[in-house]
Design an enzyme around this catalytic site. Structure first.
Site, short mmCIF file in Angstrom:
data_model
loop_
_atom_site.label_atom_id
_atom_site.label_comp_id
_atom_site.label_asym_id
_atom_site.label_seq_id
_atom_site.Cartn_x
_atom_site.Cartn_y
_atom_site.Cartn_z
N LYS A 13 0.84 -1.21 0.00
CA LYS A 13 0.00 0.00 0.00
C LYS A 13 0.87 1.26 0.00
CE LYS A 13 -2.05 -1.03 3.91
NZ LYS A 13 -1.33 -2.25 4.29
N ARG A 88 -9.64 0.91 9.23
CA ARG A 88 -9.18 -0.44 9.51
C ARG A 88 -10.18 -1.22 10.35
NH1 ARG A 88 -3.50 0.35 9.25
NH2 ARG A 88 -2.27 -1.44 9.78
N ARG A 127 11.67 -5.80 4.96
CA ARG A 127 11.44 -4.38 4.65
C ARG A 127 12.45 -3.51 5.40
NH1 ARG A 127 5.66 -1.97 5.39
NH2 ARG A 127 5.81 -3.13 7.34
N ARG A 155 11.39 -1.33 10.85
CA ARG A 155 10.30 -0.98 11.74
C ARG A 155 10.26 -1.92 12.93
NH1 ARG A 155 4.95 0.11 8.22
NH2 ARG A 155 4.09 -1.17 9.90
N ARG A 166 -0.31 -8.87 13.37
CA ARG A 166 -0.93 -7.81 12.56
C ARG A 166 -1.79 -8.42 11.45
NH1 ARG A 166 4.33 -5.16 10.80
NH2 ARG A 166 3.01 -4.04 9.36
P1 AP5 Z 1 4.83 -1.60 1.96
O1 AP5 Z 1 4.49 -0.78 0.75
O2 AP5 Z 1 5.62 -0.95 3.04
O3 AP5 Z 1 3.50 -2.31 2.53
P2 AP5 Z 1 2.23 -1.72 3.28
O4 AP5 Z 1 1.04 -2.33 2.65
O5 AP5 Z 1 2.31 -0.23 3.36
O6 AP5 Z 1 2.44 -2.41 4.69
P3 AP5 Z 1 2.43 -1.85 6.18
O7 AP5 Z 1 3.15 -2.86 7.02
O8 AP5 Z 1 2.90 -0.43 6.22
O9 AP5 Z 1 0.92 -1.93 6.47
P4 AP5 Z 1 0.26 -1.96 7.82
O10 AP5 Z 1 -1.12 -1.70 7.37
O11 AP5 Z 1 0.44 -3.14 8.68
O12 AP5 Z 1 1.06 -0.87 8.68
P5 AP5 Z 1 0.72 0.62 9.07
O13 AP5 Z 1 1.95 1.41 9.00
O14 AP5 Z 1 -0.48 1.09 8.34
O15 AP5 Z 1 5.62 -2.90 1.43
C1 AP5 Z 1 6.08 -3.86 2.35
C2 AP5 Z 1 7.39 -4.47 1.86
O16 AP5 Z 1 7.14 -5.21 0.65
C3 AP5 Z 1 8.46 -3.42 1.48
O17 AP5 Z 1 9.72 -3.91 1.83
C4 AP5 Z 1 8.32 -3.28 -0.05
O18 AP5 Z 1 9.57 -2.93 -0.63
C5 AP5 Z 1 7.90 -4.69 -0.44
N1 AP5 Z 1 7.04 -4.73 -1.63
C6 AP5 Z 1 6.08 -3.83 -2.00
N2 AP5 Z 1 5.51 -4.22 -3.16
C7 AP5 Z 1 6.09 -5.41 -3.51
C8 AP5 Z 1 5.90 -6.32 -4.60
N3 AP5 Z 1 5.02 -6.09 -5.56
N4 AP5 Z 1 6.68 -7.44 -4.61
C9 AP5 Z 1 7.60 -7.68 -3.64
N5 AP5 Z 1 7.82 -6.86 -2.59
C10 AP5 Z 1 7.06 -5.74 -2.53
O19 AP5 Z 1 0.29 0.42 10.60
C11 AP5 Z 1 1.23 0.11 11.60
C12 AP5 Z 1 0.53 0.05 12.96
O20 AP5 Z 1 -0.05 1.34 13.27
C13 AP5 Z 1 -0.65 -0.93 13.07
O21 AP5 Z 1 -0.23 -2.24 13.37
C14 AP5 Z 1 -1.46 -0.29 14.21
O22 AP5 Z 1 -0.89 -0.56 15.46
C15 AP5 Z 1 -1.31 1.19 13.92
N6 AP5 Z 1 -2.36 1.72 13.03
C16 AP5 Z 1 -2.19 2.28 11.79
N7 AP5 Z 1 -3.36 2.65 11.27
C17 AP5 Z 1 -4.31 2.31 12.18
C18 AP5 Z 1 -5.71 2.42 12.20
N8 AP5 Z 1 -6.40 2.93 11.16
N9 AP5 Z 1 -6.38 1.97 13.30
C19 AP5 Z 1 -5.72 1.44 14.35
N10 AP5 Z 1 -4.38 1.30 14.39
C20 AP5 Z 1 -3.68 1.73 13.32
MG MG Z 2 2.61 1.11 4.96
#
Ligand code: AP5
Ligand code: MG
Length: 215
Positions: A13, A88, A127, A155, A166
């Site tokens: 994403k 979410r 990552r 991270r 997660r």
């Molecule tokens: P990346 O693009 O970083 O993936 P992402 O989908 O952004 O994954 P996240 O881990 O950031 O999502 P998340 O939803 O768990 O975390 P968030 O920060 O929102 O890609 C991942 C890896 O894959 C990278 O190394 C990239 O290079 C690689 N990649 C990408 N595309 C690829 C491909 N096509 N092929 C191969 N490799 C590829 O949330 C973190 C925490 O914050 C949560 O756990 C929670 O505690 C809190 N939080 C955030 N939002 C909320 C909410 N709305 N409500 C409650 N808690 C929340």
């Molecule tokens: Mg992300």
């Protein structure tokens, strides 16, 4: 265009949103990035959110809803935005719908990134982030150039046990909101597996095609 990205942790994403935002000229609003910034700055919100994030749990709805609704009211978000990581939970989705109803500018498209669980584990644990530019790399799938490699950070929630937690949260709390959105807007599921360019092409096709034309 007002767009929501929904997908498991590590489904790409953030990677795709960073590529898309300049192309569309709209901000990329990542709840995770905003929460990590609050933690790094030691704000009241950051202090409340940190333990939840480190354990792979969700931050309570009221904290995240206020943060994002305030952000989408900013001038740069008036012509559209990419929401990444929010909503979410069903409560978050309903709060967003209610807030947007008051402006008459609803979500126009939900993009669902579909990636199998085992690929998620492999991606997330490899990552790395460049703290200077915010660029997301992957040691296996998108390796960094040697000159930036030493400054990359991992991270704190990207170890395997936390990624699994997660992922479980995603399946239990977030996936069900796809049904909610299917009833009120245009939801497109794309495969998030393939090269970054292949996924980007699928994303652009899903955004450019008209409502009702399928996936
Ligand atoms: P990346 O693009 O970083 O993936 P992402 O989908 O952004 O994954 P996240 O881990 O950031 O999502 P998340 O939803 O768990 O975390 P968030 O920060 O929102 O890609 C991942 C890896 O894959 C990278 O190394 C990239 O290079 C690689 N990649 C990408 N595309 C690829 C491909 N096509 N092929 C191969 N490799 C590829 O949330 C973190 C925490 O914050 C949560 O756990 C929670 O505690 C809190 N939080 C955030 N939002 C909320 C909410 N709305 N409500 C409650 N808690 C929340
Ligand atoms: Mg992300």
């Amino acid at each position: 265009m007002r767009i929501v990205f929904i997908g498991p942790p590590g489904s790409g994403k953030g990677t795709q949103a960073k590529r898309l935002k300049d192309r569309l000229g709209i901000p990329h609003i990542s709840s995770g990035d905003m929460l990590r910034e609050a933690v790094a700055r030691g704000t009241e919100l950051g202090k409340k959110a940190e333990a939840y994030m480190n354990q792979g749990a969700l931050v309570p709805d009221d904290l995240v809803i206020d943060l994002i609704l305030e952000r989408i009211r900013q001038p740069d978000a008036q012509s559209g935005f990419i929401l990444d990581g929010f909503p979410r939970t069903l409560a978050q989705a309903e709060a967003l719908t209610a807030a947007l109803e008051r402006t008459g500018l609803p979500i126009e498209r939900v993009i669902h990134f579909n990636v199998p669980d085992e690929e998620i584990i492999a991606r997330s644990t490899a990552r790395r982030i460049d703290p200077e530019t915010g660029r997301i790399y992957n040691l296996v799938f998108d390796p960094p150039p040697p000159e930036v490699r030493r400054r990359l950070v991992q991270r704190s929630d990207d170890d395997e046990p936390t990624v699994r937690k997660r992922l479980a949260k995603y399946h239990a709390e977030t996936e069900p909101i796809l049904d909610y959105y299917a009833g009120i807007t245009d939801v497109r599921t794309i495969s998030g597996v393939g090269t970054l360019e292949q996924v980007q092409q699928r994303l652009l096709a899903a955004l450019n095609s008209n409502a009702g034309s399928g996936v």
